[in-house]
Design an enzyme around this catalytic site. Structure first.
Site: not given
Lengths: 408, 470
Positions: B320-322, B470
Site C-alpha cells: 500500500w505504501h508504494g 503514498f
C-alpha cells in the site's frame, strides 16, 4: 505477554488501539457561544502576542541587524543590508545595477577617478550588484529603492541570463517589493506566468517587517549555535576558521563604501583563476543550471517589455541610463551561444533601436582564451578583470557621449 | 498546501473565519467542501477529476446496494473502480517494469514502455475511504447517505484528505450530517494538537532529514554504526513526520469541531512487533485487518492458513505504501516478525523463568528495545532508493562492519530519547496532568517560548510530508 491487548486477542493480528470507540459518538457537552469562544481565545492569544512583542523588542536591542550581518546567508545580507546601506548613503553620481556579475566587474572608485578627471569635478559611484538579481529585482530597485534625488547616471549591466524568463524570479518579492511593486506585478503579469508564491513571499516580507525574530531567524539561529559551540568548546576548528573568513567577507561585501569588494579568497594561497582551473581539471568547472538553457525563444517580447519598463522608471526619475553587456567568461560564452556572446549582442542591438537607449557590447578579442584568466569562475571576474572592465566601460561610455549633458 | 507551510497558515484561518461566520449546516458543509477542493487542487487541479470520480461511483453504489438483489455485484463495482484507480495511477508502472524485467531475465528483450503516470496525492487514502463506505453499507453497518454534498465532504474533508487518518463513513458522516457545535474545548485542544504535530514535523522530522538523506543516498560508503544510526534517525523522522501530520490533521479537524480517529499510540513503547502494529498507522492497519485479514478467515483456521493470512495482509500493508519491491519486502518482513513472535511465545509460556524475566522491569525494557531494533532493521527497506541499496544497508547493519566512513549525529540520539521519554510520559498521562496544574501565566510563557523555538530552529524550507507520496 501483551500488556495491553487489543480487542479480538485470539487473532494473530489483534485489533489496534482506539478502535473500540467511535469518534462520532464522542461529545464534549453543549456548545459555547461564538462570543465566549472568541473571548477565551483572546485571553490566551493576547498575552502570547504581547510576550512575543516584548521579546522582539529585547531582541532588536540586543542583536541589531548589523551584529547579525556576519551570521546572515548571502541573499539577505545583500538584499537587506546592502540595499539599506545604499539607501542610507548620499546619492552617488553613478549607480551600477545588475547581478553578481556586475557586482564583481565594476570598481566604482576606479571608475569615478576617471570620470572626475573627465568632468573636472569630484564624482561618486555605487555598485549595487545583487546576487542572482534579474530584471524584476532591477525593476523593484529602480521603482522603490532609489534615493531622492536619484543618481544622475545609471548603468545597468547584464548578459542574457538576467533578461530571459522575466517571470522567474525569487528575491524581488521576498526582499524588495513595496505594495506598488506587487500591484504592478499583478497588473502586468499574464495568467500563465503568474506565480502565487510571489504573493506569499510578499506577505512573508510584510510579516518580517514587523516581526524581527521571524525576519532574522536564520541569522539568529546561526548566532546562537556558533556561540553555544564556542562556549562549550565543541566546534570544529577548521569550520570555525572558515566561518571567520566568511563573516569578514560578508561584512565587507555588504557594507563596502562604494559597494565593491574584491572577490573572496583572491590573493590567498590556493586561489586559482578560471584558466588555471581549466588547465588543471576541466571537469571541475561548474556551470550553474540557469546558464544551461539554450532555447533561442528565451529572448522574447517579455524581455523587451521588462527592459522598456526599467528604462521608463529610471528616465521618469530623471536618470540617464546605459545598458551594458557584462560578459561572462569566454569559456561560458562558448558553451552557451544562445544566452551569451554574439546571439545576445545581436538581439540587444535590435532591442535598443526600439527603446532608443545606449547599449555597449563587449565582444571578446579574436583570440579570447586568455580572457579566462580574468575570471575566478564561469561568471565572475577577478579584481584584475574588474579593473580592466571598469576602465574599458568608462572609455566606451565617455566615447559614446554618455556623460555629456545633452546626451540622450 | 502542506500543513506546516506558510501557505496553509494563511489558508486555514480564512477557512476558520468563513466556517464560524454562520451556524447554518448547509453553509458550513459548502464552505468545507469548497475549501477541501481548493486544498486538493493546490497540488494539481487535474487530480480533482479523480477524487470526483471516486466520490460519484461510491455515492451511486452506496444508494444501490441496500435494495439490490445482487448486492455483491454493486460492491464489486466499488472495489474494482477504486482498486482500478489505484492500480492505474499507483501500480501500473511497477507491474509493467516488473513484467519487462521478468521477460528480460528469460532472454526476451522488449522495448521499454514508459507510462509516465503521475501519482495523484492522497489517492491511497481516499480510495480506501470511499471503498470502506460501500463495504460498510454492504455489511449493514451504516445506511447510505442521500445527500451528495455530505458524502462529497466525507470523501474530501481536507484535514485528512491527503495523508489520513483513513476515516470510515461511520466515524465522519454522522458528524457531517448532524453538524458540530462550537465548543471552546475543541478550539483549545485542536490548537494544542496542531502545535504538537507542527513541532514534531518542523523541529524533529525536518531537522533529521538531511542526515538521513545523506546516509541512505549511498549506504555502502558508511560503517555499520552509521547505518544503524541512520535507521534510528529515519524511524524517528518518519514517526514524527507522519504522526505529526496526523496530529495536525486531528487538530485542524478539531478546530472545526470534528473528531478524527487516532492514528498512532506511542509505537516506540511497544513491547513486541505485533503490539507495535497496533500502535503504528492504526487506521491503515485496522482497515487491512478488518476488511482483508478477517475476511480471509483471520486466525480461525489451520496454522498454514493463519500464516498465509498474516503474511498476505502485512505484505499488502507494505505494498500500500508504494509500488516497489522494497515496500513488499518490508511488509513481508513485518508479517514474518509477527508470525515468529506468535510462535515464539508458545515455548516461552512453558518456561516460567523466562516468562518471569520478560515480565520484569528489565525484561520489559529489553522487549521494548528489541521491538525498536527490529523495526529499525526493517526500515532499511522502507527508505532505501532501490532494493540493491536496501540490501546493502541491511547487510551493513547486520555484519557490524567497521569499514567506511563513520558519521554519527548526536541529534539523532537526542531526538530518539525525546520521543521515547515523551511517549512514556504520555502513556502515563504525565503531560496532561502537568498542563492542568500549570498556572495560566506560565502557559503563556510556554506558548511564547515554543513559538520562538519553532521559528528559530525549524528548517528554512518546509519539506513535504513523507506519507504524501503514498
Amino acid at each position: 505477554l501483551d500488556s495491553k491487548p487489543g480487542a479480538d486477542n485470539e487473532e494473530v493480528l489483534s485489533q489496534a488501539y482506539y478502535r473500540d470507540r467511535n469518534v462520532a459518538d464522542m461529545e464534549d457537552g453543549a456548545g459555547d457561544s461564538r462570543i465566549r469562544i472568541l473571548g477565551r481565545v483572546a485571553v490566551h492569544a493576547v498575552p502570547v502576542v504581547l510576550l512575543l512583542l516584548v521579546s522582539d523588542l529585547i531582541l532588536r536591542a540586543a542583536l541589531p541587524e548589523k551584529t547579525l550581518l556576519p551570521y546572515m546567508q548571502v541573499e539577505p545580507a545583500f538584499y537587506k543590508m546592502k540595499v539599506d546601506h545604499f539607501s542610507s548613503k548620499p546619492t552617488p553620481d553613478v549607480l551600477f545595477m545588475g547581478s553578481s556579475r556586475i557586482r564583481d566587474a565594476v570598481i566604482p572608485g576606479e571608475f569615478c577617478k576617471e570620470l572626475s578627471a573627465h568632468l573636472g569635478r569630484k564624482t561618486s559611484g555605487f555598485n549595487l550588484g545583487l546576487v542572482n538579481a534579474r530584471m524584476e529585482e532591477c525593476l523593484a530597485v529602480a521603482a522603490s529603492h532609489l534615493p531622492d534625488p536619484p543618481p544622475r547616471w545609471v548603468v545597468v549591466g547584464f548578459s542574457g541570463t538576467e533578461v530571459v524568463k522575466v517571470h522567474e524570479f525569487f528575491f524581488a518579492s521576498r526582499f524588495l517589493w513595496r505594495f506598488r511593486d506587487l500591484w504592478s506585478y499583478l497588473l502586468r503579469t499574464d495568467f500563465a506566468d503568474f506565480d502565487v508564491t510571489n504573493i506569499e513571499r510578499y506577505i512573508e516580507a510584510r510579516i518580517c517587517g514587523i516581526w524581527y525574530l521571524f525576519d532574522n531567524r536564520d541569522a539568529i539561529e546561526t548566532y546562537i549555535t556558533e556561540h553555544v559551540e564556542e562556549l562549550l568548546g565543541i566546534g570544529d576548528p577548521d569550520w570555525a576558521a572558515f566561518r571567520e573568513d566568511e563573516k569578514r567577507r560578508l561584512l565587507a561585501y555588504a557594507l563596502a563604501e562604494d559597494g565593491y569588494h574584491p572577490p573572496p579568497r583572491e590573493g590567498t594561497e590556493g586561489f586559482m583563476t578560471l584558466d588555471e582551473r581549466i588547465a588543471e581539471d576541466p571537469d571541475s568547472i561548474h556551470i550553474p543550471p540557469r546558464e544551461r538553457a539554450k532555447d533561442p525563444g528565451l529572448f522574447n517580447d517579455k524581455s523587451v517589455e521588462a527592459l522598456g519598463r526599467l528604462l521608463s522608471i529610471l528616465r521618469g526619475k530623471g536618470c540617464k541610463v546605459a545598458l551594458v553587456e557584462t560578459p561572462p567568461s569566454p569559456y561560458l560564452q562558448d558553451r552557451n551561444r544562445v544566452l551569451h556572446g554574439e546571439n545576445f549582442r545581436r538581439w540587444m542591438r535590435g532591442v535598443v533601436k526600439d527603446l532608443d537607449v545606449l547599449f555597449l557590447a563587449f565582444p571578446p578579442p579574436p583570440d579570447p582564451s586568455g580572457l579566462n584568466a580574468l575570471y575566478r569562475d564561469v561568471d565572475h571576474m577577478t579584481s584584475r578583470g574588474a579593473k580592466l572592465y571598469t576602465h574599458y566601460l568608462f572609455i566606451q561610455l565617455r566615447d559614446a557621449g554618455f556623460f555629456e549633458e545633452d546626451a540622450p | 498546501l502542506i500543513f506546516s507551510s506558510f501557505r496553509f497558515l494563511i489558508f486555514f484561518p480564512i477557512v476558520l473565519i468563513l466556517y464560524y461566520a454562520s451556524r447554518n449546516l448547509r453553509y458550513r458543509q459548502t464552505v468545507l467542501l469548497i475549501a477541501s477542493y481548493i486544498f486538493y487542487a493546490s497540488w494539481d487541479p487535474r487530480f480533482l477529476s479523480l477524487i470526483f470520480a471516486s466520490t460519484m461511483i461510491d455515492y451511486y453504489v452506496g444508494l444501490r446496494i441496500p435494495g439490490a438483489s445482487r448486492k455483491k455485484i454493486w460492491l464489486s463495482v466499488s472495489v474494482v473502480a477504486n482498486l482500478g484507480l489505484l492500480g492505474v495511477f499507483k501500480y501500473a508502472g511497477f507491474f509493467v517494469e516488473s513484467f519487462q524485467a521478468l521477460l528480460s531475465s528469460m532472454g526476451l528483450e522488449t522495448d521499454p514502455i514508459m507510462l509516465g503516470i503521475i501519482l495523484p496525492v492522497g489517492i491511497s487514502f481516499y480510495t480506501f475511504q470511499t471503498m470502506s463506505y460501500s463495504l460498510d453499507i454492504y455489511r449493514g453497518k451504516i445506511e447510505p447517505t442521500r445527500n451528495f454534498l455530505e458524502y462529497a465532504l466525507f470523501v474530501a474533508f481536507f484535514p485528512q484528505l491527503v495523508a489520513g487518518p483513513i476515516v470510515r463513513a461511520v466515524e465522519l458522516l454522522p458528524q457531517i450530517k448532524r453538524g458540530v457545535a462550537n465548543r471552546w474545548v475543541d478550539v483549545a485542544e485542536g490548537t494544542n494538537r496542531f502545535l504538537l504535530g507542527f513541532t514534531k514535523k518542523v523541529l524533529i522530522a525536518d531537522n533529521l532529514a538531511p542526515f538521513v538523506d545523506q546516509i541512505y543516498a549511498d549506504p555502502r560508503g558508511f560503517d555499520s554504526a552509521t547505518c544503524w544510526t541512520a535507521c534510528m534517525a529515519f524511524a524517528v523522522q518518519v514517526y514524527c513526520d507522519f504522526s505529526g501530520y496526523s496530529d495536525m490533521a486531528i487538530g485542524s479537524a478539531r478546530l472545526l469541531g470534528f473528531r478524527l480517529p487516532e492514528n498512532f499510540r506511542f509505537p516506540f513503547t511497544a513491547m513486541n512487533v505485533a503490539d507495535f502494529w497496533r500502535r503504528w498507522h492504526i487506521t491503515l492497519y485496522s482497515f487491512m485487518r478488518d476488511y482483508l485479514y478477517i475476511a480471509l478467515g483471520g486466525s480461525r483456521a489451520k496454522t498454514g492458513r493463519i500464516i498465509f493470512n498474516v503474511l498476505f495482509t502485512m505484505t499488502l500493508v507494505g505494498f500500500w505504501h508504494g509500488a516497489n519491491w522494497q515496500f513488499l519486502v518490508w511488509g513481508f518482513y513485518n508479517g514474518v516478525l509477527i508470525i515468529s513472535y506468535r510462535f515464539l511465545m508458545i515455548p516461552i509460556h512453558r518456561y516460567g523463568g523466562l516468562k518471569a524475566f520478560l515480565d520484569s522491569w528489565v525484561g520489559k525494557v529489553f522487549r521494548v528495545m528489541l521491538s525498536n531494533v527490529l523495526f529499525f532493521l526493517g526500515l532499511s527497506f522502507f527508505r532505501a532508493v532501490d532494493i540493491g541499496a536496501a540490501v546493502a544497508m541491511a547487510v551493513r547493519m547486520l555484519t557490524f562492519n567497521a569499514d567506511g566512513e563513520r558519521m554519527i549525529d548526536g541529534l539523532v540520539f537526542f531526538f530518539y530519547a525525546l520521543v521515547l521519554l515523551g511517549s512514556i510520559g504520555s502513556e502515563v498521562d504525565l503531560f496532561k496532568r502537568m498542563a492542568r496544574r500549570t498556572p495560566l501565566p506560565l502557559q503563556w510563557v510556554g506558548y511564547t517560548l515554543l513559538i520562538i523555538i519553532l521559528v528559530l530552529f525549524g528548517p528554512n524550507n518546509t519539506q513535504a510530508f513523507i506519507y504524501f507520496q503514498f
